[in-house]
Write a protein that holds these residues in place. Structure first.
Motif, short mmCIF file in Angstrom:
data_model
loop_
_atom_site.label_atom_id
_atom_site.label_comp_id
_atom_site.label_asym_id
_atom_site.label_seq_id
_atom_site.Cartn_x
_atom_site.Cartn_y
_atom_site.Cartn_z
N ALA A 156 29.63 -4.91 -38.59
CA ALA A 156 28.41 -4.12 -38.83
C ALA A 156 28.70 -2.64 -38.60
O ALA A 156 28.26 -1.77 -39.37
CB ALA A 156 27.28 -4.59 -37.91
N ALA A 157 29.48 -2.34 -37.56
CA ALA A 157 29.83 -0.94 -37.28
C ALA A 157 30.59 -0.36 -38.48
O ALA A 157 30.33 0.78 -38.91
CB ALA A 157 30.67 -0.85 -36.01
N LEU B 191 20.72 -21.49 -28.80
CA LEU B 191 20.62 -21.22 -27.36
C LEU B 191 20.66 -19.71 -27.05
O LEU B 191 20.35 -19.30 -25.94
CB LEU B 191 21.77 -21.93 -26.62
CG LEU B 191 21.78 -23.46 -26.74
CD1 LEU B 191 23.08 -24.03 -26.17
CD2 LEU B 191 20.59 -24.05 -26.01
N THR B 192 21.07 -18.93 -28.05
CA THR B 192 21.29 -17.48 -27.84
C THR B 192 22.06 -17.25 -26.54
O THR B 192 21.53 -16.61 -25.60
CB THR B 192 19.96 -16.69 -27.83
OG1 THR B 192 19.08 -17.25 -28.79
CG2 THR B 192 20.22 -15.23 -28.17
N PRO B 193 23.31 -17.73 -26.47
CA PRO B 193 24.04 -17.68 -25.19
C PRO B 193 24.80 -16.38 -24.97
O PRO B 193 25.95 -16.38 -24.56
CB PRO B 193 25.00 -18.87 -25.32
CG PRO B 193 25.30 -18.90 -26.80
CD PRO B 193 24.06 -18.42 -27.52
N TRP B 194 24.13 -15.27 -25.24
CA TRP B 194 24.75 -13.97 -25.08
C TRP B 194 23.66 -12.92 -25.00
O TRP B 194 22.51 -13.16 -25.38
CB TRP B 194 25.71 -13.64 -26.23
CG TRP B 194 25.42 -14.33 -27.52
CD1 TRP B 194 26.01 -15.48 -27.99
CD2 TRP B 194 24.45 -13.96 -28.52
NE1 TRP B 194 25.47 -15.83 -29.22
CE2 TRP B 194 24.52 -14.91 -29.56
CE3 TRP B 194 23.54 -12.93 -28.65
CZ2 TRP B 194 23.71 -14.87 -30.70
CZ3 TRP B 194 22.73 -12.87 -29.78
CH2 TRP B 194 22.84 -13.83 -30.79
N ARG B 195 24.04 -11.77 -24.47
CA ARG B 195 23.12 -10.63 -24.42
C ARG B 195 23.94 -9.34 -24.47
O ARG B 195 25.18 -9.40 -24.37
CB ARG B 195 22.22 -10.69 -23.18
CG ARG B 195 22.94 -10.57 -21.85
CD ARG B 195 21.98 -10.76 -20.67
NE ARG B 195 22.65 -10.56 -19.39
CZ ARG B 195 22.72 -9.41 -18.75
NH1 ARG B 195 22.16 -8.34 -19.26
NH2 ARG B 195 23.35 -9.30 -17.59
N PHE B 196 23.24 -8.23 -24.64
CA PHE B 196 23.92 -6.94 -24.83
C PHE B 196 23.58 -5.97 -23.70
O PHE B 196 22.46 -5.96 -23.20
CB PHE B 196 23.46 -6.27 -26.13
CG PHE B 196 23.68 -7.09 -27.37
CD1 PHE B 196 24.95 -7.31 -27.87
CD2 PHE B 196 22.60 -7.63 -28.06
CE1 PHE B 196 25.15 -8.05 -29.03
CE2 PHE B 196 22.78 -8.38 -29.22
CZ PHE B 196 24.06 -8.59 -29.70
N GLN C 238 20.36 0.04 -32.92
CA GLN C 238 19.42 -1.08 -33.09
C GLN C 238 19.83 -1.93 -34.30
O GLN C 238 19.81 -3.17 -34.25
CB GLN C 238 18.00 -0.51 -33.26
CG GLN C 238 16.89 -1.54 -33.15
CD GLN C 238 16.92 -2.31 -31.83
OE1 GLN C 238 17.23 -1.74 -30.79
NE2 GLN C 238 16.66 -3.61 -31.88
N THR C 239 20.22 -1.27 -35.38
CA THR C 239 20.68 -2.00 -36.58
C THR C 239 21.92 -2.83 -36.26
O THR C 239 22.02 -4.00 -36.63
CB THR C 239 21.01 -0.99 -37.70
OG1 THR C 239 19.82 -0.29 -38.04
CG2 THR C 239 21.57 -1.68 -38.93
#
Ligand SMILES: Cc1cc2nc3c(=O)[nH]c(=O)nc-3n(C[C@H](O)[C@H](O)[C@H](O)COP(=O)(O)O)c2cc1C
Length: 202
Positions: free
Chosen positions: A140-141, A63-68, A48-49
């Motif tokens: 981040a990882a 636009l947040t043109p991405w997802r996971f 989540q982090t």
């Protein structure tokens, strides 16, 4: 490791400070071979982090043109079996099956999907934003002490294969970010001559 407290909407964020840790990370960043990623990987809270940090990415027009899609080992093993059969049925070279080891090895994989579509900002810029998400996810990882690898391979460019991961019509794979612990230290590789790639104008 806990994140700094969230800053209220519209409140001032901390200004950048010199960070030897971050400089060292940037100066030594390397991908680990995906098939050499083992446990431990991030737990649910750490995932989540990672996603929260990856989503703090430049995004022209918001636009947040991405997802996971977060893929555990079980889902990847099942999909890899189907991909192996698909590779044979499509007459792909044996290597197409062998490289599925890169898909299944890591404790956790995050599929970053570009959802770019004609909108108020160019599709190219939306796709760049998805790439930046991938890179932020890798950084981040590393900040959580994990190694990672950004992989696409043939199944990212095959519509039938993409559908197995839940990629919808019109969407594209930006990358699978495989995350875990490298079995051995990663070796330095040659880096480009930045001077030769740079034009400096007064
Ligand atoms: C969009 C993208 C897709 C990639 N796909 C693959 C891939 O399918 N297989 C692979 O071995 N490396 C792939 N790579 C390269 C690795 O992630 C890695 O960047 C490369 O091995 C260079 O190592 P470095 O990241 O340590 O500089 C890809 C990189 C990018 C940016």
């Amino acid at each position: 490791m806990t994140l700094p407290s969230p800053v209220a909407l519209g409140a001032p964020l901390p200004t950048p400070i010199r960070s030897p840790d971050m400089l060292a990370r940037l100066a030594t960043r390397r991908s680990a071979p995906a098939q050499a990623l083992v446990d431990p990987g991030p737990d649910a809270g750490e995932i989540q982090t990672l996603l929260t940090l990856a989503a703090r990415t430049p995004d022209h027009g918001k636009l947040t043109p991405w997802r996971f899609v977060v893929l555990g080992r079980q889902s990847r093993a099942g999909i890899a079996e189907q991909l192996a059969a698909m590779a044979v049925q499509k007459g792909l070279p044996a290597k197409a099956v062998a490289i599925l080891a890169k898909l299944t090895a890591a404790p956790t994989s995050v599929l970053v999907i570009s959802t770019a579509a004609p909108a108020s900002k160019p599709v190219w810029e939306q796709e760049l934003s998805a790439g930046a998400v991938c890179m932020n996810l890798e950084h981040a990882a590393a900040a959580l002490g994990f190694a990672s690898s950004w992989i696409t391979d043939w199944y990212s460019y095959d519509a039938e294969a993409c559908a197995l991961f839940g990629v919808r019509d019109g969407e594209r794979v930006a990358g699978f970010i495989h995350i875990g612990t490298a079995v051995e230290p990663v070796l330095e590789r040659e880096r480009p001559d930045v001077t030769a790639l740079t034009t400096i104008l007064p």
